[in-house]
Scaffold this active site. Sequence first.
Site, mmCIF file in Angstrom:
data_model
loop_
_atom_site.group_PDB
_atom_site.id
_atom_site.type_symbol
_atom_site.label_atom_id
_atom_site.label_comp_id
_atom_site.label_asym_id
_atom_site.label_seq_id
_atom_site.Cartn_x
_atom_site.Cartn_y
_atom_site.Cartn_z
ATOM 1 N N ASN A 30 43.973 38.137 25.490
ATOM 2 C CA ASN A 30 45.026 39.151 25.408
ATOM 3 C C ASN A 30 45.861 39.024 24.143
ATOM 4 O OD1 ASN A 30 44.480 40.678 27.686
ATOM 5 N ND2 ASN A 30 45.648 39.323 29.025
ATOM 6 N N SER A 78 48.409 36.185 33.937
ATOM 7 C CA SER A 78 47.839 36.693 32.687
ATOM 8 C C SER A 78 48.903 36.927 31.629
ATOM 9 C CB SER A 78 47.093 38.006 32.944
ATOM 10 O OG SER A 78 47.987 38.995 33.447
ATOM 11 N N GLU A 99 39.916 31.429 31.345
ATOM 12 C CA GLU A 99 40.749 30.714 30.388
ATOM 13 C C GLU A 99 41.466 29.582 31.115
ATOM 14 O OE1 GLU A 99 41.976 34.085 27.125
ATOM 15 O OE2 GLU A 99 43.043 34.113 29.051
ATOM 16 N N HIS A 107 42.981 31.528 34.260
ATOM 17 C CA HIS A 107 43.049 32.980 34.126
ATOM 18 C C HIS A 107 41.660 33.571 34.269
ATOM 19 C CE1 HIS A 107 43.749 36.770 31.538
ATOM 20 N NE2 HIS A 107 43.996 37.016 32.810
#
Length: 505
Positions: free
Chosen positions: A198, A127, A160, A148
């Site tokens: 993120n 991540s 992802e 991810h």
Amino acid sequence: MTASDRGIDRAGVVAVIGTGTMGQGIAQVALAAGHPVRLYDAAPGRAAQAADAIAARLGRLVAKERLTAADRDAALGRLAPVADLADLAEAELVVEAILEELGAKQQLFTALESVVSDGCLLATNTSSLSVTAVAGVLRRPGRLIGLHFFNPAPLMPLVEVVRGAATDEAAADRAHATVAAWGKTPVRCADTPGFIVNRIARPFYAEAFRAYEERAADPATLDAVLRESGGFRMGPFELTDLIGQDVNEAVTRSVWEALFHDPKFTPSLAQRQLVAAGRLGRKTGHGWFDHSEGAGRPAPHTAEPCEPPAKVALHGDLGPAQGLVGLIEEAGIPVTREPVGGHLALPDGTRLSLTDGTTATDDPFAATVRFDLALDYRTAARVALAPSPAVTEESLRSAIGLFQALGKAVSVVQDVPGMVVARTVAMLVDFAEDAVARGVASPEDVDTAMLTGVNYPRGPLAWGYALGARWVRDTLRNLHQACPTGRYAPSQALIRRAAADERLL
């Protein structure tokens, strides 16, 4: 249809390396999709323990009638813990979910290259690390991809699919098709710090923490405003207490450092102090809030009932808040109209205007009360107000009463630039526009990721279209003028979109 279009065959073996919570979750997802699954962990006995834990979870699903006993038994028949990497030789996909340490991941994938076939797809669930860097030591880096997953993997739909600099297009296509066949929602993204979620989500936390540091309001009130006015499912303070302050702060710091200390991603000092104090949230019993047994959650600041004004005057239009006018009229408060301006006026001349990145104190023309942005003023349960020092107590009570007459709870906050929801949303929109312009992901995948990965009430790009790129740009320009560090400077992508919108007028 090519192999990459199909993804790996349902009969193909999926190997999961690392048997913590995430590894177990990914293995459960692959089992549910019908694959034979092999579990491996470097720690002796861990893989067998993980298999037992997965069996227990499947048993609970049977008890809740979400899975038949026959399907559980069939899935467990396809699950096998193994004790040696060599036992993964038949795998068509290997997903790594070990500790977030670049050297450890590189060492693992280097060892795997001598075990699996040349056609095996390799995936890292990192991540925070660069997929490109993980693949950089491999003999065939083109077959390594980032997958991810979000925790808990069996429940969270988003995955992802991260293409490193050396990743083959066919490998990325095959991974995308595989994840889609598993019933997940895959989004493609480039290998950039934070990937999509993120990266773009940072302002949701950072702006609330900054507002707290500016003493705009206490955490409970800031959370309530973002939930009940902004439409977010949880506020950033309660959410980071749930995630873990150490985990959330580490992601923020990682993205900031990877982007060479870009001021837009600057971490929060207040959050850093929480981590230093060991107040990590629910797991330690204290974070922003006290989670010890018997501790009550502090209530947000909510204004006492006040009388609404007898009438208001609408000067010009309210931009993204124009829907308030109809609500005021429905509440039985007469609205007169003047052609010029962008505000409401109380009978004594006090102005009420949507925050635009300036403060109420900045208004040179009159005593002013700013009100915050809402996702939808009709459904919003709360509105935040910020008065300038020139506003009298009587006028503030009248402004409070106006919004209370519309069925809203009112929180009065300090007069800080952009207030709470507006500065947060403007930054989210800007981050999303910038990510698309930089090739991080497509507009569709950006909004899908934010809707499904972090449950935002609206995709940030769609939100930007609804607000208007000019409003977002101008709000950020005003914030940048108030805080000229570069944090709020609108991206070139947003500036171009706003200019294009202006040409259409």
